[in-house]
Design a protein around this motif. Structure first.
Motif, PDB file in Angstrom:
ATOM      1  N   PHE A 225     -43.442 -46.219 -67.323  1.00 22.63           N
ATOM      2  CA  PHE A 225     -42.405 -45.693 -66.444  1.00 22.63           C
ATOM      3  C   PHE A 225     -41.771 -46.797 -65.600  1.00 22.63           C
ATOM      4  N   LYS A 226     -42.524 -47.881 -65.374  1.00 22.92           N
ATOM      5  CA  LYS A 226     -41.968 -49.017 -64.630  1.00 22.92           C
ATOM      6  C   LYS A 226     -40.697 -49.538 -65.287  1.00 22.92           C
ATOM      7  N   MET A 227     -40.662 -49.499 -66.619  1.00 16.30           N
ATOM      8  CA  MET A 227     -39.494 -50.012 -67.331  1.00 16.30           C
ATOM      9  C   MET A 227     -38.297 -49.075 -67.220  1.00 16.30           C
ATOM     10  N   ALA A 228     -38.556 -47.811 -66.894  1.00 18.52           N
ATOM     11  CA  ALA A 228     -37.463 -46.843 -66.734  1.00 18.52           C
ATOM     12  C   ALA A 228     -36.865 -46.897 -65.334  1.00 18.52           C
ATOM     13  N   MET A 229     -37.648 -47.319 -64.357  1.00 24.17           N
ATOM     14  CA  MET A 229     -37.220 -47.257 -62.961  1.00 24.17           C
ATOM     15  C   MET A 229     -35.898 -47.975 -62.680  1.00 24.17           C
ATOM     16  N   PRO A 230     -35.627 -49.153 -63.266  1.00 21.66           N
ATOM     17  CA  PRO A 230     -34.336 -49.804 -62.985  1.00 21.66           C
ATOM     18  C   PRO A 230     -33.138 -49.033 -63.524  1.00 21.66           C
ATOM     19  N   HIS A 231     -33.368 -48.092 -64.423  1.00 21.95           N
ATOM     20  CA  HIS A 231     -32.275 -47.336 -65.036  1.00 21.95           C
ATOM     21  C   HIS A 231     -32.000 -46.018 -64.307  1.00 21.95           C
ATOM     22  N   ARG A 232     -32.747 -45.756 -63.255  1.00 21.53           N
ATOM     23  CA  ARG A 232     -32.610 -44.502 -62.511  1.00 21.53           C
ATOM     24  C   ARG A 232     -31.273 -44.449 -61.771  1.00 21.53           C
ATOM     25  N   ILE A 233     -30.640 -43.268 -61.797  1.00 25.67           N
ATOM     26  CA  ILE A 233     -29.382 -43.026 -61.097  1.00 25.67           C
ATOM     27  C   ILE A 233     -29.569 -41.789 -60.224  1.00 25.67           C
ATOM     28  N   ASP A 234     -29.206 -41.888 -58.950  1.00 24.13           N
ATOM     29  CA  ASP A 234     -29.317 -40.749 -58.037  1.00 24.13           C
ATOM     30  C   ASP A 234     -27.936 -40.327 -57.563  1.00 24.13           C
ATOM     31  N   ILE A 235     -27.680 -39.026 -57.634  1.00 26.37           N
ATOM     32  CA  ILE A 235     -26.380 -38.466 -57.253  1.00 26.37           C
ATOM     33  C   ILE A 235     -26.608 -37.290 -56.313  1.00 26.37           C
ATOM     34  N   THR A 236     -25.829 -37.223 -55.247  1.00 29.75           N
ATOM     35  CA  THR A 236     -25.820 -36.051 -54.383  1.00 29.75           C
ATOM     36  C   THR A 236     -24.591 -35.230 -54.745  1.00 29.75           C
ATOM     37  N   LEU A 237     -24.828 -34.050 -55.312  1.00 34.96           N
ATOM     38  CA  LEU A 237     -23.740 -33.196 -55.790  1.00 34.96           C
ATOM     39  C   LEU A 237     -23.367 -32.201 -54.699  1.00 34.96           C
ATOM     40  N   GLN A 238     -22.127 -32.344 -54.206  1.00 32.76           N
ATOM     41  CA  GLN A 238     -21.640 -31.528 -53.104  1.00 32.76           C
ATOM     42  C   GLN A 238     -20.808 -30.353 -53.620  1.00 32.76           C
ATOM     43  N   PRO A 239     -20.613 -29.308 -52.789  1.00 35.12           N
ATOM     44  CA  PRO A 239     -19.763 -28.186 -53.202  1.00 35.12           C
ATOM     45  C   PRO A 239     -18.371 -28.655 -53.618  1.00 35.12           C
ATOM     46  N   GLY A 240     -17.866 -28.109 -54.721  1.00 34.90           N
ATOM     47  CA  GLY A 240     -16.556 -28.491 -55.229  1.00 34.90           C
ATOM     48  C   GLY A 240     -16.594 -29.665 -56.180  1.00 34.90           C
ATOM     49  N   GLU A 241     -17.797 -30.208 -56.467  1.00 30.97           N
ATOM     50  CA  GLU A 241     -17.923 -31.332 -57.395  1.00 30.97           C
ATOM     51  C   GLU A 241     -18.535 -30.862 -58.708  1.00 30.97           C
ATOM     52  N   MET A 242     -18.266 -31.609 -59.759  1.00 31.16           N
ATOM     53  CA  MET A 242     -18.798 -31.268 -61.074  1.00 31.16           C
ATOM     54  C   MET A 242     -19.326 -32.510 -61.764  1.00 31.16           C
ATOM     55  N   LEU A 243     -20.461 -32.344 -62.449  1.00 27.91           N
ATOM     56  CA  LEU A 243     -21.089 -33.451 -63.161  1.00 27.91           C
ATOM     57  C   LEU A 243     -21.144 -33.148 -64.649  1.00 27.91           C
ATOM     58  N   PHE A 244     -20.669 -34.096 -65.444  1.00 28.83           N
ATOM     59  CA  PHE A 244     -20.803 -34.004 -66.902  1.00 28.83           C
ATOM     60  C   PHE A 244     -22.088 -34.724 -67.286  1.00 28.83           C
ATOM     61  N   ILE A 245     -23.040 -33.965 -67.872  1.00 23.89           N
ATOM     62  CA  ILE A 245     -24.337 -34.522 -68.278  1.00 23.89           C
ATOM     63  C   ILE A 245     -24.405 -34.500 -69.798  1.00 23.89           C
ATOM     64  N   PRO A 246     -24.271 -35.643 -70.451  1.00 21.82           N
ATOM     65  CA  PRO A 246     -24.282 -35.664 -71.924  1.00 21.82           C
ATOM     66  C   PRO A 246     -25.647 -35.316 -72.498  1.00 21.82           C
ATOM     67  N   ALA A 247     -25.639 -34.841 -73.728  1.00 21.60           N
ATOM     68  CA  ALA A 247     -26.883 -34.532 -74.442  1.00 21.60           C
ATOM     69  C   ALA A 247     -27.799 -35.752 -74.447  1.00 21.60           C
ATOM     70  N   GLY A 248     -29.070 -35.515 -74.185  1.00 20.89           N
ATOM     71  CA  GLY A 248     -30.055 -36.596 -74.224  1.00 20.89           C
ATOM     72  C   GLY A 248     -30.257 -37.308 -72.909  1.00 20.89           C
ATOM     73  N   TRP A 249     -29.376 -37.096 -71.937  1.00 20.81           N
ATOM     74  CA  TRP A 249     -29.548 -37.726 -70.625  1.00 20.81           C
ATOM     75  C   TRP A 249     -30.568 -36.923 -69.820  1.00 20.81           C
ATOM     76  N   TRP A 250     -31.612 -37.616 -69.373  1.00 21.22           N
ATOM     77  CA  TRP A 250     -32.651 -36.981 -68.577  1.00 21.22           C
ATOM     78  C   TRP A 250     -32.114 -36.644 -67.193  1.00 21.22           C
ATOM     79  N   HIS A 251     -32.515 -35.502 -66.651  1.00 20.14           N
ATOM     80  CA  HIS A 251     -32.088 -35.137 -65.307  1.00 20.14           C
ATOM     81  C   HIS A 251     -33.146 -34.285 -64.617  1.00 20.14           C
ATOM     82  N   GLU A 252     -33.358 -34.589 -63.349  1.00 21.07           N
ATOM     83  CA  GLU A 252     -34.172 -33.766 -62.468  1.00 21.07           C
ATOM     84  C   GLU A 252     -33.259 -33.326 -61.336  1.00 21.07           C
ATOM     85  N   ILE A 253     -33.256 -32.033 -61.021  1.00 20.97           N
ATOM     86  CA  ILE A 253     -32.302 -31.484 -60.063  1.00 20.97           C
ATOM     87  C   ILE A 253     -33.045 -30.715 -58.985  1.00 20.97           C
ATOM     88  N   THR A 254     -32.820 -31.104 -57.735  1.00 19.10           N
ATOM     89  CA  THR A 254     -33.482 -30.472 -56.596  1.00 19.10           C
ATOM     90  C   THR A 254     -32.441 -29.888 -55.649  1.00 19.10           C
TER      91      THR A 254
END
Length: 320
Positions: A225-254
């Motif tokens: 997992f150490k090798m994955a950490m530099p590739h991490r992307i964090d986004i704060t999704l606010q009301p009125g915004e939209m995110l396109f998540i392509p197939a195969g892209w990992w995502h955790e949503i809180t």
């Protein structure tokens, strides 16, 4: 069509957040994001995103039954390898939206992590209040796999790290969501569940889920997992915004904040140029095929249960 045709429209590249892609044409968006399978954040695009409060939803959906997933808070303290179910495979109860809204208001939805997830708006009074239609028109998205789905629940709920075998659009309407992304290239650094799990567990333990908690990884157990950490992307999704998540892209949503959080999503067919080159997508479909015998057994069990047949069938359908 360019972004200048929509007042206030902005495109942002989550991989390169310093880029503000104002003025991008459809052709460039398609070639660099939709065709290549790169995530894209859109601001100022959504219509009809105001007022999606709990009372608004209660007014439109109050007496209709929806499947409510019962996660339980204790699961997030457990080793994921001990989970017997995940995602849409967890136990489900059928509740009216009005009953579920009361559970949010009295705190029990948060206490027991009860989440109204992936509920189709087809056939409801909100079906014609199409949140994603501006996106569909501007980006020329076609061939949706699903109708628009409602995701609604208390702040504090987490959809643990996983990927989908289809492209997705996620529109935030009420509250805020914290989204963590990893690219498909990190598949095995994120320790996915094995495909053969579907043979024994069907859709309850899916190969598209990670065994790692990205905010609290056990690096002794999951050292890659150490090798994955530099590739991490964090986004704060606010009301009125939209995110396109392509197939195969990992995502955790809180869901974050102190009140109800509400989103709308839809899944789309993947362009042919990415269909056969995306191993993550293919292994997800292989897992689904391996899970068919288990699913058929569950279906037979549901049909044999005269007293709870409808509930079991609804819960089974909700997994897919």
């Amino acid at each position: 069509m360019t972004s200048s045709n929509c007042s206030g429209l902005r495109f942002l590249d989550p991989v390169h957040p310093e880029l503000l892609l104002e003025g991008f044409s459809y052709e460039l968006i398609y070639k660099q994001y939709l065709q290549q399978g790169r995530p894209l954040l859109m601001k100022g695009l959504l219509e009809n995103s105001d007022g999606w409060s709990l009372e608004f939803l209660r007014k439109h959906l109050g007496t209709q039954l929806f499947p409510v997933r019962q996660y339980g808070r204790e699961r997030y303290q457990q080793d994921k390898r001990q989970w017997k179910d995940m995602g849409s495979g967890v136990s489900v109860s059928s509740l009216t939206f009005e009953t579920y809204a009361d559970l949010i208001l009295n705190g029990n939805a948060h206490k027991y992590d009860l989440y109204l997830a992936r509920c189709s708006l087809k056939g409801t009074s909100l079906e014609k209040v199409s949140v994603l239609s501006p996106v569909e028109q501007l980006l020329k998205l076609s061939n949706p796999v699903t109708p628009e789905n409602l995701w609604c629940g208390p702040a504090g709920h987490t959809s643990c790290l996983h990927y989908d075998p289809m492209d997705g659009t996620l529109a935030q309407l009420a509250g805020t969501k914290q989204v963590t992304l990893f690219p498909p290239s990190q598949l095995y650094n994120l320790y996915p569940f094995a495909v053969w799990n579907h043979l024994m567990h069907g859709a309850k333990r899916r190969a598209v889920y990670s065994k790692v908690y990205p905010d609290n990884p056990d690096l002794k157990v999951f050292p890659k997992f150490k090798m994955a950490m530099p590739h991490r992307i964090d986004i704060t999704l606010q009301p009125g915004e939209m995110l396109f998540i392509p197939a195969g892209w990992w995502h955790e949503i809180t869901s974050v904040g102190h009140s109800m959080v509400c989103s709308i999503n839809r899944w789309w067919n993947v362009p042919l140029s990415r269909t056969f080159s995306n191993w993550s997508k293919l292994r997800a479909h292989i897992g689904s095929l391996l899970g068919i015998p288990h699913t058929l057994l569950n279906f037979a069990d549901a049909m044999a249960s005269s007293d709870s047949r409808q509930h079991k069938l609804r819960a089974l359908i909700q997994r897919f």
